[in-house]
Design a protein around this motif. Structure first.
Motif, PDB file in Angstrom:
ATOM      1  N   LEU A 209       0.788  -1.211   0.207  1.00 50.63           N
ATOM      2  CA  LEU A 209      -0.091   0.003  -0.047  1.00 50.63           C
ATOM      3  C   LEU A 209       0.666   1.420   0.092  1.00 50.63           C
ATOM      4  O   LEU A 209       0.645   2.114  -0.731  1.00 50.63           O
ATOM      5  N   GLY A 212       2.579   2.036  -3.135  1.00 51.08           N
ATOM      6  CA  GLY A 212       1.678   2.478  -4.332  1.00 51.08           C
ATOM      7  C   GLY A 212       1.515   1.156  -5.351  1.00 51.08           C
ATOM      8  O   GLY A 212       1.300   1.214  -6.518  1.00 51.08           O
ATOM      9  N   TYR A 213       1.910  -0.052  -4.809  1.00 48.97           N
ATOM     10  CA  TYR A 213       1.938  -1.190  -5.586  1.00 48.97           C
ATOM     11  C   TYR A 213       0.354  -1.725  -5.577  1.00 48.97           C
ATOM     12  O   TYR A 213       0.303  -2.566  -4.884  1.00 48.97           O
ATOM     13  N   GLN A 214      -0.537  -1.278  -6.659  1.00 48.80           N
ATOM     14  CA  GLN A 214      -1.811  -1.666  -6.485  1.00 48.80           C
ATOM     15  C   GLN A 214      -2.026  -3.034  -6.938  1.00 48.80           C
ATOM     16  O   GLN A 214      -2.767  -3.829  -6.258  1.00 48.80           O
ATOM     17  N   LYS A 215      -1.296  -3.357  -7.964  1.00 50.48           N
ATOM     18  CA  LYS A 215      -1.597  -4.859  -8.574  1.00 50.48           C
ATOM     19  C   LYS A 215      -1.016  -5.967  -7.555  1.00 50.48           C
ATOM     20  O   LYS A 215      -1.690  -6.978  -7.297  1.00 50.48           O
ATOM     21  N   HIS A 217      -0.953  -5.338  -4.228  1.00 50.52           N
ATOM     22  CA  HIS A 217      -1.914  -5.404  -3.020  1.00 50.52           C
ATOM     23  C   HIS A 217      -3.160  -6.090  -3.384  1.00 50.52           C
ATOM     24  O   HIS A 217      -3.498  -6.862  -2.484  1.00 50.52           O
ATOM     25  N   GLN A 218      -3.642  -6.222  -4.480  1.00 49.10           N
ATOM     26  CA  GLN A 218      -4.682  -6.964  -4.886  1.00 49.10           C
ATOM     27  C   GLN A 218      -4.369  -8.451  -4.478  1.00 49.10           C
ATOM     28  O   GLN A 218      -5.171  -9.145  -4.200  1.00 49.10           O
TER      29      GLN A 218
END
Length: 260
Positions: A209, A212-215, A217-218
């Motif tokens: 988080l 900013g690693y969105q993929k 984190h998902q």
């Protein structure tokens, strides 16, 4: 004479090999070419696909040790015996990605080594290099023969979850290594690592988080998260006794490996 390019591949395989055919081997469309790699204890047979009349493409097999092997180019045609049309040698080598995977696997519970990986992170590699590193190290990790008792958290399972410490999962997430993170999630201890805080109180999930690693984190938080695109989604292996067959969907190539 055929020319293989490159003439070596990492132990974990899965790299593209181009085969240049000699003038007399450029033949009609109904001829099917195979490459047979003969090592000291295993043998691999790979199908090929034609790029143009003079060259073929295939995928290097994963091999069991570093050595130079014999490669035979075989041609087969319906109603005719299989012919060996050319021979060459090929080398399987241990590359940096393999070294890295071995190092990481060995230091799963080792705080000094894991703190060293944090030090590495301060000189962040550029994104393209991260992607390359991720691909190769995840491939190499999958090829390692990990001991049955191997665990993402290291050998000492007696450490309770509330002891703050650095884990391999922190390492993979901190660098943004999607495929390696996915691989570790599937291993014993992988899910457990997600809730472990390090000395700054960060978990792998909070690190994803914060960076900013969105993929990523998902991948860590969603129930039905799917494997990130990689060689392993491109290829599928089936094992049976001493044999394994791998289908590389990307190139439509098959690899058969047998203990010699």
């Amino acid at each position: 004479v055929m020319k293989l390019n490159p003439q070596q591949a990492p132990l974990y395989g899965d790299s593209v090999i181009t085969v240049q055919l000699s003038e007399e081997d450029k033949v009609e469309d109904d001829v099917v070419f195979y490459l047979v790699f003969t090592g000291s204890t295993v043998q691999h047979c790979t199908s090929t696909r034609k790029i143009n009349p003079g060259s073929l493409e295939t995928i290097s097999p994963g091999h069991d040790c570093c050595e130079t092997v014999k490669v035979a180019l075989c041609a087969s045609r319906e109603g005719h015996p299989v012919l060996v049309v050319a021979e060459d040698s090929f080398q399987f080598v241990q590359d940096e990605a393999y070294d890295a995977a071995q190092f990481l696997a060995t230091c799963a519970g080792n705080q000094q080594a894991l703190n060293f990986t944090r030090f590495l992170d301060r000189s962040r590699p550029p994104a393209a290099d991260v992607d390359f590193l991720d691909e190769k190290v995840a491939l190499a990790f999958r090829h390692l023969k990990l001991p049955a008792e191997w665990n993402v958290l290291g050998a000492d399972q007696s450490l309770t979850e509330n002891v703050p410490r650095e884990t391999l999962m922190h390492f993979a997430v901190r660098l943004g290594l999607l495929r390696l993170t996915w691989f570790l999630l599937q291993q014993p201890g992988g899910r457990g690592a997600l809730s472990i805080h390090n000395n700054e109180g960060a978990t792998p999930v909070s690190l994803a988080l914060e960076r900013g690693y969105q993929k990523l984190h998902q991948l860590l938080t969603e129930e039905g998260a799917r494997e990130p695109d990689s060689w392993s989604t491109l290829s599928h292996t089936v094992h049976s006794g001493d044999y394994s067959v791998k289908h590389h969907r990307g190139l439509g190539v098959y690899l058969l490996t047998a203990e010699a």
